[in-house]
Design an enzyme around this catalytic site. Sequence first.
Site, PDB file in Angstrom:
ATOM      1  N   HIS A 167      -7.718  -5.295  -0.525  1.00 47.52           N
ATOM      2  CA  HIS A 167      -6.509  -4.551  -0.177  1.00 47.52           C
ATOM      3  C   HIS A 167      -5.667  -5.346   0.829  1.00 47.52           C
ATOM      4  O   HIS A 167      -5.658  -5.053   2.022  1.00 47.52           O
ATOM      5  CB  HIS A 167      -6.923  -3.195   0.419  1.00 47.52           C
ATOM      6  CG  HIS A 167      -5.796  -2.202   0.482  1.00 47.52           C
ATOM      7  ND1 HIS A 167      -5.219  -1.667  -0.637  1.00 47.52           N
ATOM      8  CD2 HIS A 167      -5.160  -1.636   1.533  1.00 47.52           C
ATOM      9  CE1 HIS A 167      -4.274  -0.807  -0.287  1.00 47.52           C
ATOM     10  NE2 HIS A 167      -4.213  -0.780   1.030  1.00 47.52           N
TER      11      HIS A 167
ATOM     12  N   SER B 114       0.825  -1.194   0.000  1.00 43.84           N
ATOM     13  CA  SER B 114       0.000   0.000   0.000  1.00 43.84           C
ATOM     14  C   SER B 114       0.875   1.266   0.000  1.00 43.84           C
ATOM     15  O   SER B 114       1.647   1.472  -0.943  1.00 43.84           O
ATOM     16  CB  SER B 114      -0.957  -0.028   1.197  1.00 43.84           C
ATOM     17  OG  SER B 114      -1.984   0.929   1.030  1.00 43.84           O
TER      18      SER B 114
ATOM     19  N   ASP C 117     -10.163  -4.305  -4.846  1.00 39.90           N
ATOM     20  CA  ASP C 117      -9.558  -3.409  -3.861  1.00 39.90           C
ATOM     21  C   ASP C 117     -10.379  -2.118  -3.772  1.00 39.90           C
ATOM     22  O   ASP C 117     -10.532  -1.393  -4.755  1.00 39.90           O
ATOM     23  CB  ASP C 117      -8.112  -3.099  -4.284  1.00 39.90           C
ATOM     24  CG  ASP C 117      -7.312  -2.443  -3.169  1.00 39.90           C
ATOM     25  OD1 ASP C 117      -7.899  -1.710  -2.352  1.00 39.90           O
ATOM     26  OD2 ASP C 117      -6.085  -2.664  -3.123  1.00 39.90           O
TER      27      ASP C 117
END
Length: 285
Positions: free
Chosen positions: A252, A166, A225
């Site tokens: 995610h 991320s 996601d």
Amino acid sequence: MIYDSVRGSFKSNSRLQGCLTSFQVFISLLFVKTMSVPHIVEKTCCTPETIAEKLKVLCLHGYRQNGDVFRAKTGSFRKIVHKWAQFTYITAPHKVILVDNLDALSDPDIGQSKDEEQYGWFFNRDDKTYRGIREGGPAIGFEESVDLVEDIFEKEGPFDGVLGFSQGACFLGLLCDLQHRGLTKNIKFNFAIMASGFKSQCWPHLKYYSDRMSLPSLHIFGETDKVIPTDMSEALSLCFDEPRVARHSGGHYLPASAPQKHEYQSFFKVQLLQKGHREPDNRKE
């Protein structure tokens, strides 16, 4: 024919027959050994057991996480590739101030508890908050994070590769660009793995990504996601010459199930093989 004639001449002498029997056993063992060697070599050569040193990988957690949390969440991933790599987890230098929607922290897609120590690599708003999909804004704390990684490479390196998730993957993409342009001192690595990564949209970072990078890279992202859209992860992968992409049907997170096992192991095996080719060259210098 020669063997048969020799055998025939030995029939009349028991002592010589004993020698013949030993000779036959020797020939048989030699034949078996010769036929078996390629198979044995194929199974033992270049396997993890024959390689003294694994790949060293530095790990960069996501926003609102820390090194310990990221380590706990990647246990299954490490298990898949532990034969080829060892991992070092660090925590970003900037503590996150919880002023956003606290309820969102319980979202399984984010995977962050409200009571955990939460850190970030930089902020993209003056109130020291961050959102990956936010366009523009500053990059508060970015230089301090780069300095931290420089220090880690100096004290705990070298590292063969870097893994980011991320915001950690976004930060890693920026490190790749800095290294590509020769703007790092201690930071030197040979491959990058970016899970749910994306290009930074901060104003100071718009000058990045101008050149495609030849660094080997693996990009992992989910089709569902909700935090970082798929097209943002795809855009980051296109900054590399030959990116390897591993899509999954989830959200995610960094998946570690059967569909990804081959992709992960294949990538690490290639990087370990390339490391083996580089090291003899380094010893000659």
